[in-house]
Design a protein around this motif. Structure first.
Motif, PDB file in Angstrom:
ATOM      1  N   TYR A 180       0.854  -1.194   0.000  1.00 51.09           N
ATOM      2  CA  TYR A 180       0.000   0.000   0.000  1.00 51.09           C
ATOM      3  C   TYR A 180       0.881   1.232   0.000  1.00 51.09           C
ATOM      4  O   TYR A 180       1.864   1.291   0.757  1.00 51.09           O
ATOM      5  CB  TYR A 180      -0.905   0.019   1.237  1.00 51.09           C
ATOM      6  CG  TYR A 180      -2.179  -0.766   1.038  1.00 51.09           C
ATOM      7  CD1 TYR A 180      -3.350  -0.146   0.630  1.00 51.09           C
ATOM      8  CD2 TYR A 180      -2.194  -2.147   1.237  1.00 51.09           C
ATOM      9  CE1 TYR A 180      -4.512  -0.874   0.425  1.00 51.09           C
ATOM     10  CE2 TYR A 180      -3.356  -2.883   1.039  1.00 51.09           C
ATOM     11  CZ  TYR A 180      -4.513  -2.240   0.633  1.00 51.09           C
ATOM     12  OH  TYR A 180      -5.670  -2.943   0.432  1.00 51.09           O
ATOM     13  N   VAL A 185      -4.922   6.445  -0.323  1.00 50.38           N
ATOM     14  CA  VAL A 185      -4.519   5.063  -0.014  1.00 50.38           C
ATOM     15  C   VAL A 185      -4.623   4.240  -1.285  1.00 50.38           C
ATOM     16  O   VAL A 185      -5.707   4.086  -1.845  1.00 50.38           O
ATOM     17  CB  VAL A 185      -5.435   4.473   1.092  1.00 50.38           C
ATOM     18  CG1 VAL A 185      -5.110   3.009   1.336  1.00 50.38           C
ATOM     19  CG2 VAL A 185      -5.301   5.270   2.378  1.00 50.38           C
ATOM     20  N   GLU A 216       3.727   0.436   2.667  1.00 48.14           N
ATOM     21  CA  GLU A 216       3.621  -0.584   3.715  1.00 48.14           C
ATOM     22  C   GLU A 216       3.137  -1.919   3.177  1.00 48.14           C
ATOM     23  O   GLU A 216       2.506  -2.006   2.119  1.00 48.14           O
ATOM     24  CB  GLU A 216       2.751  -0.091   4.884  1.00 48.14           C
ATOM     25  CG  GLU A 216       1.295   0.071   4.573  1.00 48.14           C
ATOM     26  CD  GLU A 216       0.510   0.569   5.785  1.00 48.14           C
ATOM     27  OE1 GLU A 216       1.033   1.348   6.588  1.00 48.14           O
ATOM     28  OE2 GLU A 216      -0.658   0.165   5.908  1.00 48.14           O
ATOM     29  N   GLU A 217       3.469  -2.922   3.929  1.00 49.64           N
ATOM     30  CA  GLU A 217       3.088  -4.296   3.628  1.00 49.64           C
ATOM     31  C   GLU A 217       1.564  -4.405   3.538  1.00 49.64           C
ATOM     32  O   GLU A 217       0.851  -3.795   4.348  1.00 49.64           O
ATOM     33  CB  GLU A 217       3.645  -5.131   4.786  1.00 49.64           C
ATOM     34  CG  GLU A 217       2.960  -6.371   5.126  1.00 49.64           C
ATOM     35  CD  GLU A 217       3.401  -6.941   6.474  1.00 49.64           C
ATOM     36  OE1 GLU A 217       3.430  -8.168   6.525  1.00 49.64           O
ATOM     37  OE2 GLU A 217       3.672  -6.218   7.453  1.00 49.64           O
ATOM     38  N   LEU A 220      -1.601  -6.463   4.249  1.00 46.17           N
ATOM     39  CA  LEU A 220      -1.979  -7.594   5.098  1.00 46.17           C
ATOM     40  C   LEU A 220      -3.121  -8.366   4.447  1.00 46.17           C
ATOM     41  O   LEU A 220      -3.946  -7.786   3.748  1.00 46.17           O
ATOM     42  CB  LEU A 220      -2.444  -7.089   6.458  1.00 46.17           C
ATOM     43  CG  LEU A 220      -1.435  -6.300   7.281  1.00 46.17           C
ATOM     44  CD1 LEU A 220      -2.099  -5.794   8.554  1.00 46.17           C
ATOM     45  CD2 LEU A 220      -0.233  -7.174   7.633  1.00 46.17           C
ATOM     46  N   LYS A 222     -16.466  -2.679   2.512  1.00 50.33           N
ATOM     47  CA  LYS A 222     -15.956  -1.540   1.741  1.00 50.33           C
ATOM     48  C   LYS A 222     -15.925  -1.733   0.233  1.00 50.33           C
ATOM     49  O   LYS A 222     -15.828  -0.771  -0.504  1.00 50.33           O
ATOM     50  CB  LYS A 222     -14.542  -1.208   2.213  1.00 50.33           C
ATOM     51  CG  LYS A 222     -14.509  -0.655   3.633  1.00 50.33           C
ATOM     52  CD  LYS A 222     -13.132  -0.194   4.035  1.00 50.33           C
ATOM     53  CE  LYS A 222     -13.175   0.381   5.437  1.00 50.33           C
ATOM     54  NZ  LYS A 222     -11.862   0.635   5.997  1.00 50.33           N
ATOM     55  N   ILE A 247      -4.726  -1.621  10.959  1.00 47.54           N
ATOM     56  CA  ILE A 247      -4.596  -1.008   9.632  1.00 47.54           C
ATOM     57  C   ILE A 247      -4.665   0.502   9.756  1.00 47.54           C
ATOM     58  O   ILE A 247      -3.920   1.226   9.127  1.00 47.54           O
ATOM     59  CB  ILE A 247      -5.701  -1.513   8.690  1.00 47.54           C
ATOM     60  CG1 ILE A 247      -5.501  -3.005   8.433  1.00 47.54           C
ATOM     61  CG2 ILE A 247      -5.673  -0.750   7.383  1.00 47.54           C
ATOM     62  CD1 ILE A 247      -6.499  -3.577   7.481  1.00 47.54           C
TER      63      ILE A 247
HETATM   64  P1  AMP Z   1      -6.957   3.338   5.328  1.00 47.04           P
HETATM   65  O1  AMP Z   1      -7.453   4.656   4.825  1.00 47.04           O
HETATM   66  O2  AMP Z   1      -5.532   3.303   5.755  1.00 47.04           O
HETATM   67  O3  AMP Z   1      -7.890   2.702   6.291  1.00 47.04           O
HETATM   68  O4  AMP Z   1      -7.143   2.323   4.110  1.00 47.04           O
HETATM   69  C1  AMP Z   1      -8.400   2.075   3.494  1.00 47.04           C
HETATM   70  C2  AMP Z   1      -8.591   0.582   3.300  1.00 47.04           C
HETATM   71  O5  AMP Z   1      -7.480   0.042   2.566  1.00 47.04           O
HETATM   72  C3  AMP Z   1      -8.604  -0.218   4.606  1.00 47.04           C
HETATM   73  O6  AMP Z   1      -9.868  -0.241   5.183  1.00 47.04           O
HETATM   74  C4  AMP Z   1      -8.184  -1.577   4.112  1.00 47.04           C
HETATM   75  O7  AMP Z   1      -9.255  -2.268   3.506  1.00 47.04           O
HETATM   76  C5  AMP Z   1      -7.167  -1.245   3.055  1.00 47.04           C
HETATM   77  N1  AMP Z   1      -5.805  -1.224   3.609  1.00 47.04           N
HETATM   78  C6  AMP Z   1      -5.097  -0.144   3.972  1.00 47.04           C
HETATM   79  N2  AMP Z   1      -3.874  -0.495   4.412  1.00 47.04           N
HETATM   80  C7  AMP Z   1      -3.812  -1.828   4.330  1.00 47.04           C
HETATM   81  C8  AMP Z   1      -2.792  -2.797   4.621  1.00 47.04           C
HETATM   82  N3  AMP Z   1      -1.586  -2.450   5.055  1.00 47.04           N
HETATM   83  N4  AMP Z   1      -3.084  -4.096   4.393  1.00 47.04           N
HETATM   84  C9  AMP Z   1      -4.294  -4.493   3.926  1.00 47.04           C
HETATM   85  N5  AMP Z   1      -5.286  -3.615   3.621  1.00 47.04           N
HETATM   86  C10 AMP Z   1      -5.057  -2.307   3.815  1.00 47.04           C
END
Ligand code: AMP
Length: 460
Positions: free
Chosen positions: A165, A177, A206-207, A209, A235, A309
């Motif tokens: 990501y 993102v 980032e990795e 997951l 989502k 996350i």
């Molecule tokens: P965030 O705005 O960081 O919450 O990212 C939005 C969505 O992207 C999250 O709800 C996850 O579904 C996905 N996501 C973000 N970062 C990761 C991660 N490192 N690994 C897996 N899914 C991620």
């Protein structure tokens, strides 16, 4: 705006509460205050047109002010002599509305801008988690496109389809993102960071997951906290968990696999919640307000471990719509105990019902929905008085008793039942009455499928 709004409400002893938020979450929060025996009237800034429609109490929507206009909001809070301001929008939190209201001596619920950095600055959040040993994805921080490209090239040299990501440090309405699966995508995502203004000056790689994603929400007063029922924000845009990630097209609470009394959540309290609250105290920014953790339950060495996350310094949307209605306490009592750092003296009760929320969006969401703006939304009047469902407004405009599409997510229909199967039945029954002129309504038909399946399997 209802012209009948009583400007003298502040003279009597009943409370006037101001909620700073918009969308379905604002509607659900305003409903919690409406149900409080201590509240007489509610003001929502900037809100949406459905929030003031068919309410039991006076609900005034001040949509001329936005969540960014901090000084204007403070003036309004003074003008209406509000007894409590609930700051529920991430932008207002980031801009320090809570700090400013505190300086003005106005009773306010929500974290300071320093504590809200857990959400508003993803680089700060990841470094904080690293420092306090809170499980999270591995990450690196960049402030230069060249260095990030070099780093990505190094990774893809050895693993050509690794998922990662790329994330802007700052808030950018879900546009910062980006998931990448190869070096070509990495180049596009890294380039995009420089188009996001200040929010993209620093960014993370980032990795990615894998596992089950869900939300754990707490209310914390700096030291004490209470855990609410877990929720799952669904989502993906399309059925079968396909299509792009949106801000949420549905939600369920509780999540059967991750019930708040499960061992997994007990462990989560130790490995994440307590460390987060103590860590924030240690760096001098205690957290007071609603804190929600987006969690991934990932397989590691044969067992499931929770990883964070993201942290949100307010209710999730649409998670709020399925959690808040289950709180049995008077919401003002809970909020005021939090503000007074006396959460340990309140026992917060939640009912045993399951709730589901289905989001109706404009066709085109999460992309461009401008071609749907101004189209009539049919059917809201038919379901608004249905006791089986709650209808929360989002990007809805109202004129001459008609509702119009005004953005991406339009309405949220929430229903409850003894289990997810019953809850889904009512919510989908109501949603089937909604249409948007020109066949422009989109909604998923499989929200809650995982939990429904767990129940059905048990019945075999
Ligand atoms: P965030 O705005 O960081 O919450 O990212 C939005 C969505 O992207 C999250 O709800 C996850 O579904 C996905 N996501 C973000 N970062 C990761 C991660 N490192 N690994 C897996 N899914 C991620």
């Amino acid at each position: 705006m209802p012209l009948s709004f009583n400007m003298h409400i502040n003279q009597n002893r009943d409370m006037t509460v101001m909620v700073i938020d918009k969308g379905g979450r604002a509607h659900a929060i305003s409903q919690a205050y409406e149900n409080s025996a201590r509240v007489n009237s509610i003001i929502v800034v900037p809100g949406n047109d459905l929030i003031s429609y068919h309410r039991k109490k006076e609900v005034l929507v001040l949509s001329d002010t936005t969540e960014r206009k901090i000084s204007q909001i403070i003036e309004l809070a003074k003008k209406y002599k509000v007894d409590l301001v609930d700051v529920a929008h991430s932008t207002s939190l980031e801009l320090g509305l809570v700090n400013r209201l505190q300086q003005e001596g106005i009773n306010v619920f929500g974290p300071t801008m320093e504590a809200a950095r857990l959400e508003s600055d993803k680089v700060f959040a990841r470094k904080f988690m690293d420092r306090f040993d809170i499980p999270a994805p591995k990450f690196d921080v960049f402030d230069s496109e060249e260095k990030a490209l070099e780093y990505a090239k190094g990774i893809y040299r050895y693993d050509s389809d690794k998922s990662l990501y790329v994330k802007a440090a700052g808030l950018c309405a879900g546009k910062g993102v980006i998931k990448i699966d190869n070096f070509e995508q990495a180049k596009v995502a890294i380039k995009k960071m420089s188009t996001l203004g200040n929010a993209g000056n620093k960014f993370l790689i980032e990795e990615a997951l894998e596992g089950e994603e869900f939300t754990v929400t707490i209310i914390a007063d700096g030291t004490n906290y209470h855990l609410f029922k877990t929720a799952r924000n669904e989502k993906h845009l399309r059925n079968y968990d396909r299509g792009p990630i949106t801000r949420g097209l549905g939600a369920v609470s509780p999540v059967l696999d991750w019930d708040k009394n499960s061992m997994f959540i007990k462990d989560f309290e130790e490995s994440v919640i307590k460390k987060t609250l103590l860590g924030l105290q240690e760096i001098g920014t205690p957290f007071s307000g609603i804190l929600s953790f987006v969690v991934m339950a990932s397989q590691e060495h044969g067992s499931l471990v929770p990883k964070v996350i993201e942290c949100n310094a307010r209710w999730g949307d649409p998670e709020a719509q399925v959690i808040i209605p289950g709180i049995k306490n008077d919401y003002v009592d809970v909020v005021q105990a939090c503000i007074n750092q006396k959460l340990d003296r309140v026992k917060i009760d939640e009912d045993n019902l399951t709730r589901v929320c289905i989001v109706g969006s404009s066709r085109g969401y999460p992309g461009d929905t401008s071609q749907v703006n101004g189209k009539i939304i049919f059917g809201i009047q038919e379901i608004i008085d249905n006791p089986e469902v709650h209808v929360f407004g989002a990007d809805v405009a109202m004129s001459n008793d008609h509702f119009y599409a005004h953005g991406g997510r339009l309405i949220h229909i929430m229903s409850q039942g003894k289990d997810i199967v019953e809850a889904k039945n009512n919510a989908y029954g109501a949603m089937s009455r909604i249409t948007v002129e020109g066949n422009n309504l989109h909604y998923r038909i499989d929200i809650g499928w995982k939990d429904a399946e767990i129940i059905r399997m048990k019945q075999i």
